[in-house]
Scaffold this active site. Structure first.
Site, short mmCIF file in Angstrom:
data_model
loop_
_atom_site.label_atom_id
_atom_site.label_comp_id
_atom_site.label_asym_id
_atom_site.label_seq_id
_atom_site.Cartn_x
_atom_site.Cartn_y
_atom_site.Cartn_z
N ASN A 86 0.87 -1.18 0.00
CA ASN A 86 0.00 0.00 0.00
C ASN A 86 0.90 1.23 0.00
OD1 ASN A 86 -1.93 1.94 0.40
ND2 ASN A 86 -2.43 1.34 2.52
N LYS A 138 0.15 4.24 -0.43
CA LYS A 138 -0.51 5.45 0.09
C LYS A 138 -0.19 6.64 -0.84
CE LYS A 138 -0.37 3.36 4.62
NZ LYS A 138 -0.33 3.50 6.07
N HIS A 189 -10.00 1.36 4.55
CA HIS A 189 -8.75 1.60 5.28
C HIS A 189 -9.01 2.61 6.40
CE1 HIS A 189 -4.68 2.65 6.29
NE2 HIS A 189 -4.26 1.60 5.62
N GLU A 202 -7.26 4.91 7.60
CA GLU A 202 -6.87 6.31 7.31
C GLU A 202 -7.98 7.03 6.54
OE1 GLU A 202 -3.07 5.66 5.45
OE2 GLU A 202 -2.13 5.25 7.39
N GLU A 233 -5.88 -4.65 10.81
CA GLU A 233 -4.92 -3.56 11.02
C GLU A 233 -5.30 -2.76 12.27
OE1 GLU A 233 -2.73 -2.36 7.23
OE2 GLU A 233 -4.55 -1.19 7.29
N GLY A 237 1.95 2.63 10.93
CA GLY A 237 2.93 3.71 10.80
C GLY A 237 3.59 4.11 12.09
N SER A 269 2.84 -1.67 10.68
CA SER A 269 4.27 -1.73 10.96
C SER A 269 4.90 -3.09 10.64
CB SER A 269 4.56 -1.32 12.41
OG SER A 269 4.15 0.02 12.64
#
Ligand code: PGA
Length: 268
Positions: A9, A11, A95, A97, A169, A175, A216
């Protein structure tokens, strides 16, 4: 046996063709040599078609980072499933985010519509679920994650449900260099993700669904996740932007070989 799937991914990185193609040309040959793992690149939309051409005639698959569920219409800035079908084999939906934007197009109900749209257009949805740190501390992980899964799978046929990929996740691990422990991730996948699928579609479908861990993941910790029986690969952000992403996929393949050998030993 479920075939593991490793998803890069990117991003909002590598959005210029020179950056993206330079990187893809470095990794495509070694990735193409790796067997028994589905490897999926999810670049930004600005380079999606250029990456598609660069990985043509390899085993590397293409995915989109999001999409809308409608086929066309007045949705400024959105990408329709019809624009991706034929180019992408996978699409990330829900996702965290994007869910965090609080947008009407990123709710549980919207994620469910995207899952239906992806399957209808012959793409595999990668459904992201996971709890926040506050939810984990309040011991709400199971209720929250199983609720997200139940909602994302609402109204699917058994066949459609079996084709889905789920990415567990935990939001606090994305991250942050603070991955979940493999054993903990394995437990959430078994109880809250496969458990929720089994409740609605039965054990056979729950065992067919591929479930990744994300948050991560790196070349240093992938072995631990792949040693877990419930985890079928990884959704990789930061570590997918470095050439040693190839090593991460290789390690996944090695673990797959070990799994296959022990499955053969167990079967009479
Ligand atoms: P990370 O991102 O690997 O950089 O933690 C994972 C993701 O958000 O998909």
């Amino acid at each position: 046996m479920r075939q593991p799937v490793v998803v890069a991914n990117w991003k909002m990185n590598f959005g210029r063709p020179d950056q993206a193609l330079d990187f893809v040309r470095r990794i495509r040959h070694p990735l193409n040599e790796i067997k028994d793992v589905d490897c999926v690149l999810c670049p930004p939309f600005t380079v999606l078609m250029a990456v598609a051409e660069t990985i043509a005639r390899t085993s590397i698959r293409l995915g989109a980072q999001t999409m809308h569920w409608e086929e066309k219409g007045a949705h400024t800035g959105e990408i329709a499933p019809t624009m991706l079908a034929g180019h992408c084999q996978f699409v990330i939906v829900g996702h965290s985010e994007r869910r965090a934007t609080g947008s009407r197009t990123e709710t549980d109900a919207a994620t469910n519509r995207k899952v239906h749209a992806a399957l209808a257009h012959d793409m595999t949805p990668i459904i992201c679920v996971g709890e926040s740190l506050a939810q984990r501390e309040r011991e709400e992980t199971h209720a929250f994650v199983s609720g997200q899964v139940t909602s994302a799978f609402e109204g699917l046929s058994e066949e459609g449900a079996s084709r889905c990929v789920v990415a567990y996740e935990p939001i606090w691990a994305i991250g942050t260099s603070r991955a979940a422990t493999p054993a903990d991730a394995n437990r959430v996948v078994a109880l809250s993700i496969r458990g929720a699928v089994a409740e609605r579609f039965g054990e056979a479908v729950a065992q067919a669904v591929r479930v990744q861990y994300g948050g991560s993941v790196s070349v240093d910790n992938i072995d631990g996740f792949m040693a877990m029986p419930e985890i079928d690969g990884a959704l990789v952000g930061g570590a997918s932007l470095k050439p040693d992403f190839v090593e991460l996929v290789k390690r996944t393949a090695r673990a797959t070989g070990t799994r296959a050998a022990s499955a053969r030993r167990r079967s009479p």
